[in-house]
Design a protein around this motif. Sequence first.
Motif, PDB file in Angstrom:
ATOM      1  N   ARG A  23       0.828  -1.203   0.000  1.00  0.00           N
ATOM      2  CA  ARG A  23       0.000   0.000   0.000  1.00  0.00           C
ATOM      3  C   ARG A  23       0.867   1.260   0.000  1.00  0.00           C
ATOM      4  NH1 ARG A  23      -3.880   1.202   4.977  1.00  0.00           N
ATOM      5  NH2 ARG A  23      -2.292  -0.171   5.793  1.00  0.00           N
ATOM      6  N   ARG A  24       1.903   1.237   0.788  1.00  0.00           N
ATOM      7  CA  ARG A  24       2.788   2.403   0.863  1.00  0.00           C
ATOM      8  C   ARG A  24       3.568   2.576  -0.442  1.00  0.00           C
ATOM      9  NH1 ARG A  24       6.530   4.111   5.927  1.00  0.00           N
ATOM     10  NH2 ARG A  24       7.340   6.000   4.992  1.00  0.00           N
ATOM     11  N   ARG A  25       4.010   1.471  -1.041  1.00  0.00           N
ATOM     12  CA  ARG A  25       4.712   1.568  -2.321  1.00  0.00           C
ATOM     13  C   ARG A  25       3.798   2.141  -3.399  1.00  0.00           C
ATOM     14  NH1 ARG A  25       6.857  -3.590  -0.804  1.00  0.00           N
ATOM     15  NH2 ARG A  25       5.228  -4.567  -2.053  1.00  0.00           N
ATOM     16  N   ILE A  26       2.546   1.697  -3.409  1.00  0.00           N
ATOM     17  CA  ILE A  26       1.589   2.212  -4.402  1.00  0.00           C
ATOM     18  C   ILE A  26       1.349   3.698  -4.182  1.00  0.00           C
ATOM     19  CG2 ILE A  26      -0.822   2.094  -5.137  1.00  0.00           C
ATOM     20  CD1 ILE A  26      -0.641  -0.941  -4.612  1.00  0.00           C
ATOM     21  N   ARG A  27       1.213   4.104  -2.932  1.00  0.00           N
ATOM     22  CA  ARG A  27       0.992   5.518  -2.624  1.00  0.00           C
ATOM     23  C   ARG A  27       2.182   6.364  -3.095  1.00  0.00           C
ATOM     24  NH1 ARG A  27       0.786   6.249   3.212  1.00  0.00           N
ATOM     25  NH2 ARG A  27      -0.677   4.542   3.080  1.00  0.00           N
ATOM     26  N   ARG A  28       3.385   5.892  -2.844  1.00  0.00           N
ATOM     27  CA  ARG A  28       4.583   6.613  -3.304  1.00  0.00           C
ATOM     28  C   ARG A  28       4.626   6.696  -4.821  1.00  0.00           C
ATOM     29  NH1 ARG A  28       9.483   4.066   0.267  1.00  0.00           N
ATOM     30  NH2 ARG A  28       8.924   5.017   2.250  1.00  0.00           N
ATOM     31  N   ARG A  29       4.279   5.605  -5.470  1.00  0.00           N
ATOM     32  CA  ARG A  29       4.301   5.566  -6.935  1.00  0.00           C
ATOM     33  C   ARG A  29       3.291   6.544  -7.526  1.00  0.00           C
ATOM     34  NH1 ARG A  29       6.666   1.283  -9.979  1.00  0.00           N
ATOM     35  NH2 ARG A  29       6.456   1.850 -12.128  1.00  0.00           N
TER      36      ARG A  29
END
Length: 85
Positions: A23-29
């Motif tokens: 979830r955090r990786r997607i948000r950063r992306r």
Amino acid sequence: MTIRSDCAVRAIDGGPHRVPTARRRIRRRCRALFRGDGGMSTAEYAIGTIAAAALAGVLYTVVTGGSVVDGLTSLIERALQDGVG
């Protein structure tokens, strides 16, 4: 040490490190994709203005062309001759 709920803890080189979850990786992306210029640049405005002027010229040519004027004139004449009712 406080660990956020969207991170997992994994021991790397003998010490705990926070590892971003999906979830955090997607948000950063998503932030990286949508970050950038807030609006159009001057060149984009210039191209948009030229395109709008060209479209206006084409529409003016079509509307003032003989077939469109003749069609509208005949439509109005028929409406006035037939009358209402």
